[in-house]
Design a protein around this motif. Structure first.
Motif, PDB file in Angstrom:
ATOM      1  N   ASP A  22     -18.172   3.865  96.216  1.00 12.67           N
ATOM      2  CA  ASP A  22     -16.960   4.561  96.658  1.00 12.67           C
ATOM      3  C   ASP A  22     -16.861   5.944  96.015  1.00 12.67           C
ATOM      4  OD1 ASP A  22     -16.279   2.447  98.219  1.00 12.67           O
ATOM      5  OD2 ASP A  22     -14.784   1.614  96.849  1.00 12.67           O
ATOM      6  N   PHE A  26     -17.414   9.433  98.163  1.00 11.46           N
ATOM      7  CA  PHE A  26     -16.292  10.354  98.345  1.00 11.46           C
ATOM      8  C   PHE A  26     -16.632  11.732  97.805  1.00 11.46           C
ATOM      9  CE2 PHE A  26     -11.930  11.939  97.759  1.00 11.46           C
ATOM     10  CZ  PHE A  26     -11.435  11.651  99.019  1.00 11.46           C
ATOM     11  N   ALA A  29     -18.749  13.383 100.332  1.00  8.30           N
ATOM     12  CA  ALA A  29     -17.957  13.787 101.501  1.00  8.30           C
ATOM     13  C   ALA A  29     -17.193  15.079 101.229  1.00  8.30           C
ATOM     14  CB  ALA A  29     -16.990  12.670 101.888  1.00  8.30           C
ATOM     15  N   LYS A  86      -7.409   9.951  94.578  1.00 10.27           N
ATOM     16  CA  LYS A  86      -7.796  10.035  95.984  1.00 10.27           C
ATOM     17  C   LYS A  86      -6.612   9.718  96.889  1.00 10.27           C
ATOM     18  CE  LYS A  86     -10.438   6.841  97.777  1.00 10.27           C
ATOM     19  NZ  LYS A  86     -11.596   5.999  98.169  1.00 10.27           N
ATOM     20  N   ASN A  89      -4.295  12.704  97.127  1.00 12.41           N
ATOM     21  CA  ASN A  89      -4.922  13.967  97.545  1.00 12.41           C
ATOM     22  C   ASN A  89      -4.993  14.965  96.386  1.00 12.41           C
ATOM     23  OD1 ASN A  89      -5.397  13.270 100.274  1.00 12.41           O
ATOM     24  ND2 ASN A  89      -3.276  13.730 100.793  1.00 12.41           N
TER      25      ASN A  89
END
Length: 245
Positions: A22, A26, A29, A86, A89
């Motif tokens: 994870d 992330f 990404a 996460k 944000n």
């Protein structure tokens, strides 16, 4: 600034593998450059990670588990704090990096800056107040009085109609509200049960991993003791042979 992510490549824990995937997925990404450091194959990485995680952030047994995230020498956090960032944000703030222009985090930072300063909002409110023209000045006193009488009549009719229909609509609205409340309660309970089960599974897997690490350390110590004993026995035999000669 280099983001360091400490991972265990040969971990037997499914939960730890998922958490590592994870975090890495992330970061990729978001196109955040990071340096993966394996603690399973490199003892220096393992010792550095354990020594640099703050004491207040370590678990009860004092052994922090991967993934652990650093910005150079500064500790950022573990998987749980990364997941919270996460959800909010605020991953770039968590990592100690400036958010890229156009990202959600950058937009939130801009809004927070405007609200904090307040100058821009006050100036806009002041301009709006200056541009408001009283209704009487625009339409005249007589026209306003006529409109006021008509509006009062219409408002009275509307209030009467609302009173008649409120009695019929209220029970249906109450039933819908009760049904929605029940559905939300069921979903919340199911979600809480799933989280409790996941936490229990994670705790068991962490305990298993810690037991494996302790077993590995015990085996290493036994091997070192055996090697030392063999060396001592070899030295003793050589001494005995020399004395015999």
């Amino acid at each position: 600034m280099v983001i360091k992510v400490f991972l265990a490549s040969s971990s037997g824990s499914t939960a730890i593998k998922k958490k590592q995937q994870d975090v890495v997925g992330f970061l990729e990404a978001l196109r955040v450059e990071y340096d993966p450091l394996d603690i399973a194959c490199n003892e220096e990485n393992r010792m550095w990670m354990r020594q640099n995680v703050p004491e207040e952030k370590k678990p009860a047994n004092g052994i922090p588990l991967p993934p652990q995230i650093f910005n150079e020498e500064s500790y950022c956090g573990d998987y749980d704090t990364f997941f919270d960032a996460k959800e909010d944000n605020s991953v770039f703030a968590f990592l100690g990096l400036p958010p890229p222009p156009g990202s959600k985090e950058a937009a939130q930072a801009d809004k927070a800056h405007i609200v904090t300063n307040g100058n821009h909002v006050e100036e806009m409110n002041g301009d709006l107040e200056d541009t408001i023209v009283p209704l009487e000045e625009r339409n005249g006193d007589a026209h306003v009085e006529e409109e006021g009488e008509v509006a009062e009549g219409e408002n009275a009719d509307d209030e009467a109609m609302e009173e008649e229909t409120e009695g019929d609509e209220a029970p249906a609205d109450e039933e819908e509200a009760v049904e929605e409340t029940d559905e939300v309660t069921e979903v919340t309970q199911a979600h809480a049960e799933e989280e409790e089960q996941d936490e229990a599974d994670d705790d068991r897997e962490e305990e298993d991993l810690q037991s494996e690490e302790e077993e590995e350390l015990r085996q290493l110590e036994e091997e070192e003791e055996a090697e030392v004993q063999e060396e001592e026995e070899g030295d003793l035999e050589e001494t005995q042979e020399e004395e015999a000669e």
